[in-house]
Design a protein around this motif. Structure first.
Motif, mmCIF file in Angstrom:
data_model
loop_
_atom_site.group_PDB
_atom_site.id
_atom_site.type_symbol
_atom_site.label_atom_id
_atom_site.label_comp_id
_atom_site.label_asym_id
_atom_site.label_seq_id
_atom_site.Cartn_x
_atom_site.Cartn_y
_atom_site.Cartn_z
ATOM 1 N N GLU A 146 23.056 80.441 63.290
ATOM 2 C CA GLU A 146 23.256 80.179 61.869
ATOM 3 C C GLU A 146 22.049 80.606 61.020
ATOM 4 N N ARG A 147 20.897 80.831 61.657
ATOM 5 C CA ARG A 147 19.697 81.235 60.928
ATOM 6 C C ARG A 147 19.299 82.676 61.214
ATOM 7 N N LEU A 148 20.158 83.406 61.900
ATOM 8 C CA LEU A 148 19.767 84.716 62.397
ATOM 9 C C LEU A 148 19.487 85.703 61.266
ATOM 10 N N ALA A 149 20.365 85.759 60.264
ATOM 11 C CA ALA A 149 20.157 86.709 59.162
ATOM 12 C C ALA A 149 18.855 86.404 58.435
ATOM 13 N N GLY A 150 18.610 85.120 58.158
ATOM 14 C CA GLY A 150 17.369 84.752 57.480
ATOM 15 C C GLY A 150 16.144 85.076 58.307
ATOM 16 N N ALA A 151 16.230 84.857 59.628
ATOM 17 C CA ALA A 151 15.081 85.138 60.490
ATOM 18 C C ALA A 151 14.776 86.632 60.534
ATOM 19 N N LEU A 152 15.812 87.464 60.561
ATOM 20 C CA LEU A 152 15.591 88.914 60.565
ATOM 21 C C LEU A 152 14.938 89.376 59.262
ATOM 22 N N VAL A 153 15.400 88.820 58.142
ATOM 23 C CA VAL A 153 14.818 89.195 56.850
ATOM 24 C C VAL A 153 13.370 88.709 56.759
ATOM 25 N N ASP A 154 13.099 87.490 57.252
ATOM 26 C CA ASP A 154 11.719 86.978 57.268
ATOM 27 C C ASP A 154 10.805 87.903 58.067
ATOM 28 N N GLN A 155 11.295 88.309 59.231
ATOM 29 C CA GLN A 155 10.480 89.173 60.101
ATOM 30 C C GLN A 155 10.165 90.503 59.420
ATOM 31 N N LEU A 156 11.153 91.068 58.707
ATOM 32 C CA LEU A 156 10.933 92.343 58.026
ATOM 33 C C LEU A 156 9.951 92.172 56.863
ATOM 34 N N ALA A 157 10.086 91.082 56.100
ATOM 35 C CA ALA A 157 9.176 90.850 54.973
ATOM 36 C C ALA A 157 7.736 90.702 55.456
ATOM 37 N N ASP A 158 7.538 89.979 56.555
ATOM 38 C CA ASP A 158 6.193 89.830 57.105
ATOM 39 C C ASP A 158 5.633 91.171 57.565
ATOM 40 N N LEU A 159 6.510 91.988 58.154
ATOM 41 C CA LEU A 159 6.051 93.263 58.697
ATOM 42 C C LEU A 159 5.574 94.203 57.594
#
Length: 606
Positions: free
Chosen positions: A17-30
């Motif tokens: 349920e948090r997968l889309a948000g986690a992927l976007v978080d990871q990209l923003a940090d990168l």
């Protein structure tokens, strides 16, 4: 730090349920900036809704991006204010977009799987009901065979035993040859009677020459004359011909047998063919009533109903008329009756076009669900107390071809929402029979549902089932139109199906009739006070054939139908212009006039 993780690491560790948000978080940090995953808005495709953004903040539209990557399925992944941007970050953007597409596909597949599982449970219930009906018809057939054998063969064997006893007593009197001759004749008669029974079980003429020839062969063995007319048309499958033969044969054995005394013993049999094999048997019947006929033919009528046919008995002026019908193909009730409905065919074609337009895309599942429901039998929910409904009443309704759904009370809003839901083992019902007092919430939920759901507290299950079967094609078509409207946003704005649905719905007089009939029979309307029963009959409350709608006898000829239809049209046209007729009543009268005018040319017999 999260920026050192790759997208597949996030997929492996983040909750679904948090997968889309986690992927976007990871990209923003990168990239050291902002990232957002957006999809087109449902109501305004030119605008976007933000599914996930990082850093988390309120968004009313797309962020001002410095880079974007399309996401398969219609979304887009945006990056803005990136402090780091090179080949590594660009690859990460593409990688993240790919994983977002995969997660969307997985979510969609899960939803499709859940819907398919619900449909499976519903279809499993249908299969169970069908197996029960087939078991019932096998039992009926077994009883018929036992009755046929025991009432003739055992009687003849008893007579033979009596004669053998008499033969032994007279051996000493010198009349051996005469007694032996008499005994031989009795054996010959018994064998011939047994052959007659066997011909009834498996008439040799039936597979070779069809039902009419087999029935003519049977008629030749009966004590009263039988006259045949009409034609059954082309041959059909063995199961259909056999079922039709045995249904008509049962009526012939009753009407042309020795059990009925009357002055004119002849039986007239007329054959016909439309979407079904049809036979009408007519003969004077003396003092017997229609109820007597139904009682005598009860098991045969049940067996015919299980096969998708019907047997109707009436007596007028001492003349019995028994009609036997059986669809000329093995199919569901909705399909066999629906093939005679122009509206049903139009809607069926429309749904097929929708399936083709959806192709293999995500919207296809919705169109497939509409197509599957379109050909299913009507569904009747019976709500009762903890003791359950009368099993014989439920069995009778099931034999007519409806799917009976059982539910325990109370009849409250929660139960109403369950039975009107598109999915679920007790959902998608077309009518509800309440054996417990329904709450106001239950009534309100049924009335407000987008599909037509009839509620009855006084009718029998058999009566309600017959009404559903009569209107099955229209009910199915109306339900499909409502469901199709919800799928139209997934089609291009200029797709022809959009206006086709509106055109069919606007021109479907049958749906207008059905909605109005439901309102009149519901008892909660002030429409047409004093004449509502006549209006309901014209709309099909007592049957949808022209003679039933016009209150005529079944044997009324075409001219009588035409005259009655003309009078009905004139009556309701005059009622509409009366000074005391309100606007709503006047509109209803216009519907009734159109119905009556449609009957002017609809009274032709097969």
């Amino acid at each position: 730090m999260r920026k050192n993780r790759r997208a597949h690491d996030v997929v492996a560790s983040a909750p679904r349920e948090r997968l889309a948000g986690a992927l976007v978080d990871q990209l923003a940090d990168l990239v050291g900036g902002q990232a957002a995953y957006c999809v087109p808005a449902a109501d305004r495709p030119e605008h976007f809704d933000v599914v996930a953004a990082s850093p988390a903040q309120e968004h009313t539209g797309p962020v001002e991006e410095s880079a974007r990557e399309p996401v398969r399925g219609g979304g887009v992944l945006l990056v803005a204010g990136a402090r780091r941007w090179g080949a590594k970050e660009q690859a990460a953007l593409r990688d993240t977009a790919g994983w977002l597409a995969v997660t969307t596909d997985v979510d969609r597949l899960r939803e499709d799987h859940a819907r398919a599982e619900e449909r499976f449970r519903a279809l499993r219930g249908e299969v169970t009901a069908a197996r029960e009906r087939l078991a019932h018809v096998r039992d009926l057939e077994r009883r018929r065979l036992v009755r046929a054998i025991t009432t003739s063969t055992l009687r003849d064997l008893d007579e033979l035993r009596r004669r053998l006893r008499g033969f032994g007593e007279h051996l000493a009197e010198g009349g051996e040859m005469a007694r032996i001759t008499e005994l031989g004749t009795a054996v010959d008669d018994m064998l011939e009677d047994f052959r007659t029974v066997v011909r009834g079980v498996y008439p040799a003429m039936l597979p070779d020459k069809g039902p009419r020839a087999a029935l003519e062969e049977l008629a030749a063995t009966l004590p009263h004359p039988v006259r045949f007319s009409g034609d059954l048309g082309r041959r059909v499958g063995w199961q259909i011909e056999s079922g039709f033969y045995h249904g008509v044969a049962a009526v012939l054995n009753l009407l042309a047998g020795e059990g009925i005394n009357r002055e004119n013993p002849a039986v007239e049999v007329g054959f016909g063919r439309d979407e079904a094999l049809f036979a009408r048997l007519r003969t004077p019947i003396g003092e017997l009533s229609a109820a007597d006929l139904r009682a005598a033919l009860h098991q045969d009528a049940e067996r015919l109903a299980v096969l998708g046919g019907a047997m109707e008995c009436s007596v007028t002026g001492g003349v019995a008329v028994v009609s036997v019908r059986l669809a000329d193909r093995t199919t569901t009730t909705t399909t066999s009756r629906g093939e005679a409905s122009a509206l049903f065919q139009l809607v069926t074609d429309l749904v097929k076009q929708g399936q083709e337009a959806a192709g293999t895309g995500p919207a296809r599942a919705g169109w497939d669900a509409v197509a599957a429901r379109l050909v299913q039998p009507p569904r009747l929910a019976v709500v009762s107390d903890a003791g359950g409904p009368d099993s014989s009443e439920v069995d009778s309704a099931s034999l007519l071809g409806v799917t009976v759904v059982l539910a325990d009370g109370p009849a409250d809003r929660a139960l109403a929402e369950e039975v009107v839901a598109d999915d679920g083992p007790r959902g998608s019902v077309d009518a509800v029979l309440c054996r417990v007092p329904p709450t106001s919430g239950f009534r309100a939920a049924l009335r407000s549902d987008r599909h037509r759901v009839e509620l009855s507290e006084t009718a029998s299950a058999d009566e309600l089932a017959r009404r559903l079967i009569t209107w099955a094609p229209v009910i199915a078509a109306r339900r499909a139109i409502v469901s199709v409207r919800e799928l139209l946003p997934g089609l291009p704005a200029d797709h022809s199906l959009r206006w086709s649905v509106d055109r069919i719905a606007a021109e479907a007089h049958e749906i207008t009739e059905l909605d109005l009939l439901d309102e009149l029979l519901g008892g909660e309307t002030r429409l047409l006070r004093g004449v509502s029963e006549d209006a309901a009959r014209l709309l099909g409350a007592e049957g949808t054939d022209p003679r039933s709608r016009l209150g005529l006898e079944p044997e009324a000829n075409d001219e009588q139908v035409r005259v009655a239809a003309q009078r009905a049209a004139e009556r309701w046209r005059a009622h509409a212009v009366r000074p005391v007729t309100g606007g709503r009543d006047a509109s209803v009268c216009e519907v009734l006039v159109r119905t009556a005018e449609g009957l002017l040319s609809a009274g032709r017999r097969p």
